[in-house]
Design a protein around this motif. Structure first.
Motif, PDB file in Angstrom:
ATOM      1  N   ALA A   1      -2.793 -10.343  -2.461  1.00 30.91           N
ATOM      2  CA  ALA A   1      -2.155  -9.036  -2.334  1.00 30.91           C
ATOM      3  C   ALA A   1      -0.717  -9.123  -1.819  1.00 30.91           C
ATOM      4  CB  ALA A   1      -2.978  -8.152  -1.396  1.00 30.91           C
ATOM      5  N   HIS A   2      -0.218 -10.327  -1.607  1.00 33.05           N
ATOM      6  CA  HIS A   2       1.154 -10.538  -1.134  1.00 33.05           C
ATOM      7  C   HIS A   2       2.117 -10.312  -2.300  1.00 33.05           C
ATOM      8  CE1 HIS A   2       4.117 -13.428   1.133  1.00 33.05           C
ATOM      9  NE2 HIS A   2       4.587 -12.209   0.992  1.00 33.05           N
ATOM     10  N   VAL A   3       3.024  -9.376  -2.185  1.00 32.13           N
ATOM     11  CA  VAL A   3       3.938  -9.022  -3.269  1.00 32.13           C
ATOM     12  C   VAL A   3       5.068 -10.039  -3.381  1.00 32.13           C
ATOM     13  CG1 VAL A   3       5.638  -7.318  -4.055  1.00 32.13           C
ATOM     14  CG2 VAL A   3       3.400  -6.571  -3.193  1.00 32.13           C
ATOM     15  N   ASP A   4       5.280 -10.529  -4.597  1.00 27.32           N
ATOM     16  CA  ASP A   4       6.400 -11.415  -4.905  1.00 27.32           C
ATOM     17  C   ASP A   4       7.478 -10.573  -5.572  1.00 27.32           C
ATOM     18  OD1 ASP A   4       8.214 -13.294  -5.761  1.00 27.32           O
ATOM     19  OD2 ASP A   4       6.781 -14.452  -6.966  1.00 27.32           O
ATOM     20  N   TRP A   5       8.569 -10.332  -4.860  1.00 25.13           N
ATOM     21  CA  TRP A   5       9.615  -9.441  -5.374  1.00 25.13           C
ATOM     22  C   TRP A   5      10.404 -10.074  -6.514  1.00 25.13           C
ATOM     23  CZ3 TRP A   5       8.969  -4.631  -4.179  1.00 25.13           C
ATOM     24  CH2 TRP A   5       8.292  -4.320  -2.996  1.00 25.13           C
TER      25      TRP A   5
ATOM     26  N   VAL B   1       0.311  -3.534  -6.340  1.00 25.14           N
ATOM     27  CA  VAL B   1       0.167  -2.419  -5.398  1.00 25.14           C
ATOM     28  C   VAL B   1      -1.042  -1.564  -5.782  1.00 25.14           C
ATOM     29  CG1 VAL B   1       1.215  -0.308  -4.505  1.00 25.14           C
ATOM     30  CG2 VAL B   1       2.605  -2.376  -4.767  1.00 25.14           C
ATOM     31  N   ARG B   2      -1.163  -1.216  -7.059  1.00 21.25           N
ATOM     32  CA  ARG B   2      -2.264  -0.357  -7.489  1.00 21.25           C
ATOM     33  C   ARG B   2      -3.607  -1.084  -7.441  1.00 21.25           C
ATOM     34  NH1 ARG B   2      -2.476   1.182 -12.430  1.00 21.25           N
ATOM     35  NH2 ARG B   2      -0.919  -0.227 -13.346  1.00 21.25           N
ATOM     36  N   GLY B   3      -3.611  -2.344  -7.877  1.00 15.17           N
ATOM     37  CA  GLY B   3      -4.858  -3.089  -7.925  1.00 15.17           C
ATOM     38  C   GLY B   3      -5.420  -3.431  -6.560  1.00 15.17           C
ATOM     39  N   CYS B   4      -4.548  -3.538  -5.559  1.00 12.89           N
ATOM     40  CA  CYS B   4      -4.996  -3.900  -4.203  1.00 12.89           C
ATOM     41  C   CYS B   4      -5.131  -2.695  -3.278  1.00 12.89           C
ATOM     42  CB  CYS B   4      -4.037  -4.919  -3.600  1.00 12.89           C
ATOM     43  SG  CYS B   4      -4.033  -6.494  -4.497  1.00 12.89           S
ATOM     44  N   THR B   5      -5.049  -1.483  -3.831  1.00  4.40           N
ATOM     45  CA  THR B   5      -5.218  -0.266  -3.036  1.00  4.40           C
ATOM     46  C   THR B   5      -6.560   0.374  -3.373  1.00  4.40           C
ATOM     47  OG1 THR B   5      -2.829   0.133  -2.993  1.00  4.40           O
ATOM     48  CG2 THR B   5      -4.246   2.026  -2.579  1.00  4.40           C
ATOM     49  N   PRO B   6      -7.450   0.623  -2.404  1.00  6.24           N
ATOM     50  CA  PRO B   6      -7.194   0.605  -0.961  1.00  6.24           C
ATOM     51  C   PRO B   6      -7.418  -0.744  -0.274  1.00  6.24           C
ATOM     52  CG  PRO B   6      -9.350   1.513  -1.371  1.00  6.24           C
ATOM     53  CD  PRO B   6      -8.746   1.247  -2.732  1.00  6.24           C
ATOM     54  N   ALA B   7      -8.078  -1.691  -0.935  1.00  3.60           N
ATOM     55  CA  ALA B   7      -8.370  -2.956  -0.242  1.00  3.60           C
ATOM     56  C   ALA B   7      -8.082  -4.131  -1.173  1.00  3.60           C
ATOM     57  CB  ALA B   7      -9.830  -2.987   0.207  1.00  3.60           C
ATOM     58  N   PRO B   8      -7.550  -5.220  -0.623  1.00  2.91           N
ATOM     59  CA  PRO B   8      -7.200  -5.454   0.790  1.00  2.91           C
ATOM     60  C   PRO B   8      -5.867  -4.831   1.210  1.00  2.91           C
ATOM     61  CG  PRO B   8      -6.698  -7.401  -0.493  1.00  2.91           C
ATOM     62  CD  PRO B   8      -7.348  -6.436  -1.451  1.00  2.91           C
ATOM     63  N   GLY B   9      -5.146  -4.230   0.269  1.00  2.00           N
ATOM     64  CA  GLY B   9      -3.849  -3.607   0.565  1.00  2.00           C
ATOM     65  C   GLY B   9      -2.701  -4.538   0.248  1.00  2.00           C
ATOM     66  N   ALA B  10      -1.833  -4.139  -0.699  1.00  2.00           N
ATOM     67  CA  ALA B  10      -0.647  -4.939  -1.015  1.00  2.00           C
ATOM     68  C   ALA B  10       0.279  -4.953   0.198  1.00  2.00           C
ATOM     69  CB  ALA B  10       0.072  -4.348  -2.222  1.00  2.00           C
ATOM     70  N   TRP B  11       0.987  -6.067   0.383  1.00  2.00           N
ATOM     71  CA  TRP B  11       1.831  -6.158   1.575  1.00  2.00           C
ATOM     72  C   TRP B  11       3.048  -7.047   1.307  1.00  2.00           C
ATOM     73  CZ3 TRP B  11       2.402 -11.045   3.926  1.00  2.00           C
ATOM     74  CH2 TRP B  11       1.509 -12.030   3.492  1.00  2.00           C
ATOM     75  N   THR B  12       4.026  -6.882   2.173  1.00  2.00           N
ATOM     76  CA  THR B  12       5.222  -7.693   2.155  1.00  2.00           C
ATOM     77  C   THR B  12       5.645  -7.929   3.596  1.00  2.00           C
ATOM     78  OG1 THR B  12       7.449  -7.888   1.200  1.00  2.00           O
ATOM     79  CG2 THR B  12       6.806  -5.709   2.031  1.00  2.00           C
ATOM     80  N   ILE B  13       6.742  -8.639   3.782  1.00  2.00           N
ATOM     81  CA  ILE B  13       7.274  -8.876   5.122  1.00  2.00           C
ATOM     82  C   ILE B  13       8.571  -8.075   5.289  1.00  2.00           C
ATOM     83  CG2 ILE B  13       8.271 -10.609   6.686  1.00  2.00           C
ATOM     84  CD1 ILE B  13       5.297 -10.942   6.396  1.00  2.00           C
ATOM     85  N   PHE B  14       8.704  -7.386   6.407  1.00  2.00           N
ATOM     86  CA  PHE B  14       9.954  -6.699   6.746  1.00  2.00           C
ATOM     87  C   PHE B  14      10.272  -6.992   8.210  1.00  2.00           C
ATOM     88  CE2 PHE B  14      12.296  -3.001   8.408  1.00  2.00           C
ATOM     89  CZ  PHE B  14      13.422  -3.081   7.595  1.00  2.00           C
ATOM     90  N   ARG B  15      11.411  -7.619   8.437  1.00  2.00           N
ATOM     91  CA  ARG B  15      11.838  -8.012   9.790  1.00  2.00           C
ATOM     92  C   ARG B  15      10.751  -8.791  10.533  1.00  2.00           C
ATOM     93  NH1 ARG B  15      14.869  -2.347  11.550  1.00  2.00           N
ATOM     94  NH2 ARG B  15      16.488  -2.422   9.928  1.00  2.00           N
TER      95      ARG B  15
ATOM     96  N   PRO C   1      16.021  -8.970  -6.094  1.00  2.00           N
ATOM     97  CA  PRO C   1      14.606  -8.960  -5.705  1.00  2.00           C
ATOM     98  C   PRO C   1      14.412  -8.702  -4.205  1.00  2.00           C
ATOM     99  CG  PRO C   1      14.993 -10.719  -7.248  1.00  2.00           C
ATOM    100  CD  PRO C   1      16.338 -10.150  -6.921  1.00  2.00           C
ATOM    101  N   GLY C   2      13.652  -7.649  -3.890  1.00  2.00           N
ATOM    102  CA  GLY C   2      13.370  -7.288  -2.504  1.00  2.00           C
ATOM    103  C   GLY C   2      14.448  -6.462  -1.837  1.00  2.00           C
ATOM    104  N   GLU C   3      15.626  -6.333  -2.453  1.00  2.00           N
ATOM    105  CA  GLU C   3      16.727  -5.591  -1.829  1.00  2.00           C
ATOM    106  C   GLU C   3      16.391  -4.106  -1.751  1.00  2.00           C
ATOM    107  OE1 GLU C   3      21.529  -4.695  -2.351  1.00  2.00           O
ATOM    108  OE2 GLU C   3      20.478  -5.988  -3.788  1.00  2.00           O
TER     109      GLU C   3
ATOM    110  N   GLY D   1      10.407  -9.024   2.029  1.00  2.00           N
ATOM    111  CA  GLY D   1       9.988 -10.388   1.703  1.00  2.00           C
ATOM    112  C   GLY D   1      10.519 -11.372   2.707  1.00  2.00           C
ATOM    113  N   ASP D   2      10.209 -12.633   2.489  1.00  2.00           N
ATOM    114  CA  ASP D   2      10.539 -13.665   3.461  1.00  2.00           C
ATOM    115  C   ASP D   2      12.041 -13.932   3.569  1.00  2.00           C
ATOM    116  OD1 ASP D   2       7.830 -13.977   3.864  1.00  2.00           O
ATOM    117  OD2 ASP D   2       7.644 -15.483   2.295  1.00  2.00           O
ATOM    118  N   ALA D   3      12.837 -13.439   2.581  1.00  2.00           N
ATOM    119  CA  ALA D   3      14.257 -13.713   2.589  1.00  2.00           C
ATOM    120  C   ALA D   3      14.997 -12.950   3.685  1.00  2.00           C
ATOM    121  CB  ALA D   3      14.875 -13.369   1.231  1.00  2.00           C
TER     122      ALA D   3
END
Length: 314
Positions: A210-214, A225-239, A259-261, A309-311
């Motif tokens: 469920a980790h989004v690759d931007w 996002v749609r396929g992982c809602t409601p579980a396990p929930g799509a996610w990304t990293i922010f700060r 990507p990710g901007e 994302g991780d960037a």
């Protein structure tokens, strides 16, 4: 027929209700997973199927494992003609499969042999399928490989989450399962072996899946996002913290973002992908409730060039 219904989550309740309401068959007992911790207090809570059965005054069996001898002995005492199954959540041993004269019949949320496994609806959305459905089939020792009694079809809508689609299939599939029980009883329905071609597998979706690759195209981001809602929930990293992505929309005419901007307007939040942008509609910061993406963006004060994302920041 005398039935013992096996199921655990909320998605199995419509089928149980349909069998109770049919009036044609007797639901003599229900088999479900043992009570599990839930909520902040982590108190043990009965499954949705167990709760519904108790409301209806039906005996509930909760074996830790379905090969437990006490459970098998009770099942033999009940002597069901058939055991309909919806999302029970445990593998059934041959000793259990052999008890009912007409076997165990599973309602599976795909058009078999496509998407055999634990997460057929999620995988259908992730793969971009335009059509899916539900099948009733005779359970055997292989994974969702038994002969099929009947199917229904369902269009996958462009905005469907796996939760949306699964809800529709649960109610439509309830009627299919009840009709399958009728056909088995009166001898008008015969199971047909699944074709050898077209087999695809649908293993459980993990948090890592469920980790989004931007860097991926927008269409892929939307499907995750749609396929992982409601579980396990799509996610990304922010700060440096996880941010769940609850709802997003494609924005084909916005191609100026890396990507990710992130780009924040008065009431809109856009994120770049490997193709065009997506609009973030609802997000869930770590430790908080879901909120509108625009409200989240105002609160965190996104700086120009900042990325998901991780960037991190550009």
């Amino acid at each position: 027929m005398k039935l013992v219904f096996a199921g655990t989550p909320e998605v199995a309740v419509p089928a149980l209700d349909a069998l109770i309401a049919s009036g044609r068959h007797e639901v003599a007992a229900v088999v479900t997973r043992p009570d599990a911790p839930a909520g902040r207090g982590r108190r043990l809570v009965a499954s949705p199927v167990a709760q519904r059965a108790e409301e209806a005054g039906i005996e509930v069996l909760k074996p830790v494992k379905p090969r437990d001898e006490d459970f098998l002995a009770r099942l033999r005492e009940i002597a069901p003609d058939c055991c309909p199954v919806v999302a029970y959540g445990a593998l059934l041993p041959k000793a259990a499969l052999d008890i009912p004269a007409s076997g165990w019949v599973n309602l599976h949320f795909s058009l078999l042999p496509a998407w055999r496994g634990a997460a057929p609806v999620q995988h259908a959305i992730l793969a971009g399928d335009e059509m899916t459905g539900a099948s009733t089939f005779q359970i055997e020792e292989g994974l969702d490989s038994g002969p099929v009694y009947g199917v229904i079809t369902e269009h996958v809508r462009a905005t469907d989450t796996s939760g949306d689609l699964l809800t529709r299939l649960a109610f439509a599939g309830a009627g299919l399962l009840a009709a399958t029980m009728d056909g088995i009883e009166d001898g008008t329905l015969k199971a047909v072996p699944q074709p050898a071609d077209g087999i695809t597998l649908a293993p459980k979706i993990t948090v890592e899946n469920a980790h989004v690759d931007w860097r991926a195209p927008a269409l892929r981001v939307d499907r995750v996002v749609r396929g992982c809602t409601p579980a396990p929930g799509a996610w990304t990293i922010f700060r440096g913290e996880r941010l769940k992505l609850v709802n997003a929309a494609l924005v084909p005419d916005r191609t100026d973002l890396a990507p990710g901007e992130l780009s924040v307007g008065k009431n809109n939040v856009y994120a770049g992908t490997g193709s065009h942008a997506v609009e973030l509609l609802w997000v869930q910061p770590q430790g908080k409730k879901p909120m509108r993406a625009a409200d989240w963006a105002r609160g965190v004060r996104i700086v120009p060039g900042e990325r998901l994302g991780d960037a991190g920041a550009a």
